[in-house]
Design a protein around this motif. Structure first.
Motif, PDB file in Angstrom:
ATOM      1  N   UNK A 144       0.822  -1.212   0.000  1.00  0.00           N
ATOM      2  CA  UNK A 144       0.000   0.000   0.000  1.00  0.00           C
ATOM      3  C   UNK A 144       0.858   1.265   0.000  1.00  0.00           C
ATOM      4  N   UNK A 145       2.180   1.091  -0.006  1.00  0.00           N
ATOM      5  CA  UNK A 145       3.127   2.204  -0.056  1.00  0.00           C
ATOM      6  C   UNK A 145       2.918   3.192   1.097  1.00  0.00           C
ATOM      7  N   UNK A 146       2.986   2.698   2.339  1.00  0.00           N
ATOM      8  CA  UNK A 146       2.782   3.592   3.486  1.00  0.00           C
ATOM      9  C   UNK A 146       3.967   4.533   3.684  1.00  0.00           C
ATOM     10  N   UNK A 147       3.719   5.607   4.410  1.00  0.00           N
ATOM     11  CA  UNK A 147       4.783   6.557   4.740  1.00  0.00           C
ATOM     12  C   UNK A 147       5.371   6.268   6.123  1.00  0.00           C
ATOM     13  N   UNK A 148       4.671   5.446   6.899  1.00  0.00           N
ATOM     14  CA  UNK A 148       5.139   5.042   8.224  1.00  0.00           C
ATOM     15  C   UNK A 148       4.499   3.697   8.543  1.00  0.00           C
ATOM     16  N   UNK A 149       5.117   2.954   9.471  1.00  0.00           N
ATOM     17  CA  UNK A 149       4.615   1.639   9.843  1.00  0.00           C
ATOM     18  C   UNK A 149       4.456   1.560  11.356  1.00  0.00           C
ATOM     19  N   UNK A 150       3.255   1.170  11.797  1.00  0.00           N
ATOM     20  CA  UNK A 150       2.981   0.966  13.211  1.00  0.00           C
ATOM     21  C   UNK A 150       2.865  -0.531  13.469  1.00  0.00           C
ATOM     22  N   UNK A 151       3.439  -0.992  14.571  1.00  0.00           N
ATOM     23  CA  UNK A 151       3.426  -2.415  14.917  1.00  0.00           C
ATOM     24  C   UNK A 151       2.774  -2.589  16.281  1.00  0.00           C
ATOM     25  N   UNK A 152       1.568  -3.180  16.286  1.00  0.00           N
ATOM     26  CA  UNK A 152       0.812  -3.369  17.518  1.00  0.00           C
ATOM     27  C   UNK A 152       0.998  -4.803  18.009  1.00  0.00           C
ATOM     28  N   UNK A 153       2.130  -5.068  18.660  1.00  0.00           N
ATOM     29  CA  UNK A 153       2.490  -6.395  19.161  1.00  0.00           C
ATOM     30  C   UNK A 153       2.283  -7.503  18.119  1.00  0.00           C
ATOM     31  N   UNK A 154       2.773  -7.325  16.891  1.00  0.00           N
ATOM     32  CA  UNK A 154       2.479  -8.290  15.829  1.00  0.00           C
ATOM     33  C   UNK A 154       3.200  -9.625  15.969  1.00  0.00           C
ATOM     34  N   UNK A 155       4.162  -9.718  16.899  1.00  0.00           N
ATOM     35  CA  UNK A 155       4.928 -10.954  17.044  1.00  0.00           C
ATOM     36  C   UNK A 155       4.445 -11.817  18.211  1.00  0.00           C
ATOM     37  N   UNK A 156       3.509 -11.310  18.994  1.00  0.00           N
ATOM     38  CA  UNK A 156       3.172 -11.949  20.269  1.00  0.00           C
ATOM     39  C   UNK A 156       2.514 -13.312  20.121  1.00  0.00           C
ATOM     40  N   UNK A 157       1.846 -13.577  19.008  1.00  0.00           N
ATOM     41  CA  UNK A 157       1.160 -14.862  18.833  1.00  0.00           C
ATOM     42  C   UNK A 157       2.039 -15.912  18.146  1.00  0.00           C
ATOM     43  N   UNK A 158       3.236 -15.531  17.747  1.00  0.00           N
ATOM     44  CA  UNK A 158       4.125 -16.474  17.057  1.00  0.00           C
ATOM     45  C   UNK A 158       4.937 -17.283  18.066  1.00  0.00           C
ATOM     46  N   UNK A 159       5.231 -18.533  17.701  1.00  0.00           N
ATOM     47  CA  UNK A 159       6.067 -19.327  18.592  1.00  0.00           C
ATOM     48  C   UNK A 159       7.506 -18.811  18.528  1.00  0.00           C
ATOM     49  N   UNK A 160       8.322 -19.263  19.479  1.00  0.00           N
ATOM     50  CA  UNK A 160       9.681 -18.724  19.619  1.00  0.00           C
ATOM     51  C   UNK A 160      10.510 -18.880  18.351  1.00  0.00           C
ATOM     52  N   UNK A 161      10.338 -20.011  17.661  1.00  0.00           N
ATOM     53  CA  UNK A 161      11.133 -20.273  16.457  1.00  0.00           C
ATOM     54  C   UNK A 161      10.818 -19.282  15.344  1.00  0.00           C
TER      55      UNK A 161
END
Length: 212
Positions: free
Chosen positions: A153-170
């Protein structure tokens, strides 16, 4: 020249109580991490930056993107991408259809759009996945598709709202590395909201603690 994301004496109040007070600058390609316990105002801050703040809150100060004051602009005109805990892929669309949803309207023609989607899938190691049903993907694969849909979508900025929290450690470290690398390559200012100290360390930028 791109100036990145600037939060100029930003203050968010609810019923006279100050929820968030921030004065910060995130340069292109850099990451600012915002940490804090539940209820400290992290989600409220993201809502303010994207233009989705509940009217019950009072906002003062300015939100600047590459020198442009976007504080009063509607969400769709800010061109700010956001990744959530859940990938939020459309279940009725294929992987390619999900990516097509993110493409900018300026890219015209079916062949050109298909070429861009195929290239995007190749960049995230999912070459040939265009026709796949999102339900058949692993958590890591879904996260990669969600990231690329946001970037298309060609954003000008990126916000990350805990996007890694549901992924396993690997997968967590792998996806985290991919997100930060892609954002840096596109010189996007990134604001990461997280509870996780490892996320903050991996981001490698400044850290602000709300409610501290």
């Amino acid at each position: 020249m791109a100036d990145g994301l600037r939060l100029d004496t930003l203050e968010i109040r609810l019923g006279g109580r100050c929820m968030v007070a921030l004065d910060a600058h995130v340069a292109p390609g850099e990451v600012l991490t915002v940490m804090g316990p539940s209820g400290s105002g992290k989600s409220t801050l993201l809502a303010a930056i994207t233009g989705a703040l509940d009217p019950a809150f009072a906002l003062s100060g300015r939100i600047l993107l590459d020198g442009e004051d976007v504080t009063a602009l509607p969400t769709e005109r800010r061109r700010i991408g956001i990744l959530f805990q859940d990938e939020l892929l459309f279940p009725h669309l294929s992987v390619g259809g999900n990516l097509a949803f993110g493409l900018t309207p300026s890219l015209r023609g079916r062949a050109a759009r298909r070429k861009r989607i195929d290239s995007a899938l190749q960049q995230i190691g999912l070459e040939g996945f265009a026709s796949r049903d999102p339900a058949t993907l692993s958590g890591g694969q879904k996260a990669r598709v969600a990231l690329m849909r946001t970037l298309l979508a060609d954003p000008r900025a990126l916000l990350l709202d805990e996007p890694f929290s549901r992924l396993d450690a690997a997968r967590r470290g792998q996806i985290r590395e991919l997100v930060f690398a892609r954002a840096k390559a596109q010189r996007l200012p990134v604001l990461l909201v997280t509870h996780d100290r490892e996320d903050a360390c991996a981001a490698g930028g400044a850290v602000i603690e709300l409610g501290a």
